[in-house]
Design an enzyme around this catalytic site. Structure first.
Site, mmCIF file in Angstrom:
data_model
loop_
_atom_site.group_PDB
_atom_site.id
_atom_site.type_symbol
_atom_site.label_atom_id
_atom_site.label_comp_id
_atom_site.label_asym_id
_atom_site.label_seq_id
_atom_site.Cartn_x
_atom_site.Cartn_y
_atom_site.Cartn_z
ATOM 1 C CE LYS A 147 -2.208 0.529 3.743
ATOM 2 N NZ LYS A 147 -1.099 1.355 4.317
ATOM 3 C CB THR A 190 4.984 0.118 -2.788
ATOM 4 O OG1 THR A 190 5.839 -0.458 -1.798
ATOM 5 C CG2 THR A 190 5.698 0.118 -4.126
ATOM 6 C CG PHE A 202 3.144 -9.087 -7.027
ATOM 7 C CD1 PHE A 202 4.302 -9.143 -6.266
ATOM 8 C CD2 PHE A 202 2.098 -8.289 -6.580
ATOM 9 C CE1 PHE A 202 4.402 -8.429 -5.070
ATOM 10 C CE2 PHE A 202 2.193 -7.581 -5.396
ATOM 11 C CZ PHE A 202 3.352 -7.651 -4.635
ATOM 12 N NE ARG A 214 0.378 4.612 8.502
ATOM 13 C CZ ARG A 214 0.095 3.338 8.734
ATOM 14 N NH1 ARG A 214 -0.286 2.956 9.932
ATOM 15 N NH2 ARG A 214 0.210 2.448 7.780
ATOM 16 C CB ALA A 247 -4.512 0.973 10.721
ATOM 17 C CE LYS A 297 4.259 -4.360 6.479
ATOM 18 N NZ LYS A 297 3.311 -3.217 6.445
ATOM 19 C CD1 TRP A 329 8.368 -3.199 -4.914
ATOM 20 C CD2 TRP A 329 9.417 -3.966 -6.743
ATOM 21 N NE1 TRP A 329 9.535 -3.814 -4.505
ATOM 22 C CE2 TRP A 329 10.198 -4.290 -5.603
ATOM 23 C CE3 TRP A 329 9.883 -4.342 -7.995
ATOM 24 C CZ2 TRP A 329 11.408 -4.976 -5.693
ATOM 25 C CZ3 TRP A 329 11.108 -5.022 -8.090
ATOM 26 C CH2 TRP A 329 11.847 -5.334 -6.941
ATOM 27 C CG PHE A 353 -3.189 -3.061 8.780
ATOM 28 C CD1 PHE A 353 -2.287 -3.937 8.190
ATOM 29 C CD2 PHE A 353 -2.933 -2.646 10.076
ATOM 30 C CE1 PHE A 353 -1.154 -4.388 8.876
ATOM 31 C CE2 PHE A 353 -1.805 -3.093 10.772
ATOM 32 C CZ PHE A 353 -0.929 -3.968 10.162
#
Length: 556
Positions: A71, A73, A381, A94, A273, A105, A409, A301
């Protein structure tokens, strides 16, 4: 394939002074933290106060796999794409927590060719904001215990101290602790607990305060404990509001960095979140809106968590009207929500995508309930099949959502142009009819029920005896006229992380309701969600290193 940190380290950053000039921010408006980071001055906030605000675009997502779906990215890539299309765009994000960075992560500064830099600094200590919040939080704890030790003039009930200590790392053994052990000079023996800093009320206040005056007012209202007569004891009564504000005065200023394509990025505040309100600071977002034609911001999220809190808490508090919402999805997340295990989500499976699509459908419906136009961004992807993509696109359009592929990406802003054009079409041709989902003056249970049923899709809400007692007590103190910030698992629309897809006929279980009177909302704990996470079997920290030249590896 290069890692995110390798890509970031190969980029030659522009001096932050030059990045700022693109948006008419002068050197006198910057408080420099080296060559590539700066804080934006209070004077800049004052000078731009009467600027006409630009358009506001929120980026949210569906329920993720445990690895996350990119998200941030997409948020960064979209801002880069809009600037490539000659739209004066800022991105407002954030600050990453060290919890995920060292835990599951890894880093949280975007990925591939859609990152903010210097990514190592941003992911680690940055400008010290979260450290300052941790210190202010723990000053309060130490003063509470000292006040009791020195005679307890406020008659604090030691079994009703609701303020928790904080640390910005995952550490499960600190969820419940005993303090004051040893002889009497160590204080009163009592049970205590730690929260992760990004779930603390200090973080929430920092993200909702407009200036130092409002910060001090909000700090004053924090309820730290209850006395022996069951009356609230506030931070103001402890006489340390000024000291806390002094610790936080620099942290209150938004931070300016850049993306890999030198788009200015304001990064400030970092509440989770799933257990907090999940949005960057209101001060940063408002400043970005006054400096740009378009501000792209994110909420953590899925839309059931971050977006709901963005709409119902942040927008309500700040008088914001979002103009469009981008809902990030991935094929692998739909496979996961369709029943495929995490280890197999990279294999094409159209039947699983069809089973998982109702999850995306529910999130689209939820955003539409707030009256905000939505475009689904499929974060692409190489493992996505053409059949899966075509199915998702067709189904999104059937229910009134725009659709675009995002290849940010791999290709940075260039890979976000399709999405950027969809967003521009919405901004130019569709009107937002934004409205919060509930009236904040409703009774507490009514507000919880509305979110649980309208947003999560629950059939009912069940309350523990403790939660019911807390609701009655909070109502009696007049704390009931506030928004609700519901803490819930991010992996499901329900409060059970194992219920994927779009579960039906489930019950949300409310186990605890507390007041964050300083932040101005009620915190509702559901299911088994925890305010201090633990580390996984193999923490991300095990892969991080630094060489003799100071080059960091393995952060992401």
């Amino acid at each position: 394939m290069k890692s995110d940190i390798q890509i970031a380290q190969e980029c030659i950053p522009e001096p932050i002074v030059d990045v700022a000039k693109k948006f008419d921010i002068g050197e006198d408006d910057l408080e420099l933290y080296g060559k590539y980071k700066a804080k934006l001055s209070d004077e800049l906030v004052r000078k731009t106060k009467n600027n006409k605000p630009g358009k506001l675009v929120l980026v949210t997502a569906i329920n993720p796999t445990p690895a996350g779906e990119g998200k941030t990215t997409v948020t960064i890539g979209l801002a880069q794409a809009l600037n490539k299309m000659n739209k004066k765009t800022l991105v407002a994000l954030r600050e990453p927590s060290l919890g995920p960075c060292m835990g599951l992560k890894g880093g949280a500064a975007g990925g591939g060719y859609s990152q903010v830099i210097p990514m190592e600094d941003i992911n680690l200590h940055f400008t010290g904001d979260i450290h300052a919040m941790t210190t202010a939080n723990n000053l309060i704890s130490s003063v509470i215990d000292n006040h009791i030790f020195q005679g307890n003039a406020l008659r604090i009930d030691t079994e009703k101290i609701v303020w928790k200590r904080a640390m910005d790392l995952n550490d499960r053994v600190l969820r419940n602790v005993v303090v004051g052990v040893g002889d009497k000079k160590n204080g009163i023996i009592r049970q205590d607990a730690f929260k992760i800093t990004v779930a603390s009320e200090i973080m929430a206040i920092m993200c909702l305060a407009g200036d130092i005056t409002e910060l001090k007012e909000m700090l004053s209202n924090i309820v730290v404990a209850y006395n022996v007569d069951s009356e609230p004891v506030t931070l103001k009564q402890l006489n340390i509001v000024g000291a806390c504000a002094a610790l936080l005065k620099d942290a209150l200023k938004p931070n300016l960095v850049q993306t890999l394509e030198h788009t200015p990025a304001i990064i400030h505040g970092g509440p989770f979140a799933n257990i907090a309100h999940g949005c960057n600071s209101l001060k940063a977002t408002k400043l970005a809106l006054r400096l740009s034609d378009i501000t792209v911001t994110e909420a953590g999220f899925g839309a059931d968590l971050g977006a709901e809190k963005f709409f119902d808490i942040k927008c309500r508090k700040g008088g914001l009207t979002p103009d469009a919402t981008v809902l990030v999805a991935t094929v692998k997340a739909l496979r996961y929500n369709g029943g495929v295990e995490k280890s197999k989500v990279n294999k094409p499976d159209l039947s699983a995508v069809k089973k998982g699509f109702p999850n995306l459908c529910k999130h689209i419906e939820n955003v539409q309930k707030f009256g905000v136009p939505v475009v689904v961004a499929l974060n692409h992807f190489i493992t996505d099949s053409e059949e899966e993509i075509a199915y998702i696109k067709s189904e999104c359009e059937k229910i009134g959502a725009e659709f675009a592929l995002a290849n940010v990406w791999e290709n940075g802003g260039e890979g976000g142009k399709e999405l950027a054009q969809k967003v521009l079409d919405i901004l130019e041709n569709k009107k937002s009819n934004f409205k919060p989902i509930y009236d904040e003056t409703l009774p507490i249970k009514d507000k919880i029920n509305i979110v649980a049923k309208e947003i999560y899709g629950a059939s009912s809400v069940e309350y523990t005896k403790e939660a019911l007692s807390q609701i009655d007590e909070l109502t009696g103190f007049g704390f009931d006229k506030m928004p609700v910030c519901i803490a819930k698992t991010q992996y499901s629309l329900s409060d059970d992380p194992l219920l994927r897809g779009r579960p039906e006929n489930f019950t949300i279980k409310v186990r605890e309701v507390n007041v964050s009177a300083g932040a101005g909302f009620l915190v509702v704990l559901t299911g088994n969600v925890l305010t201090m996470p633990g580390l996984p079997f193999k923490p991300a920290a095990e892969s991080i290193d630094v060489d003799e030249n100071g080059v960091i590896t393995g952060l992401f």
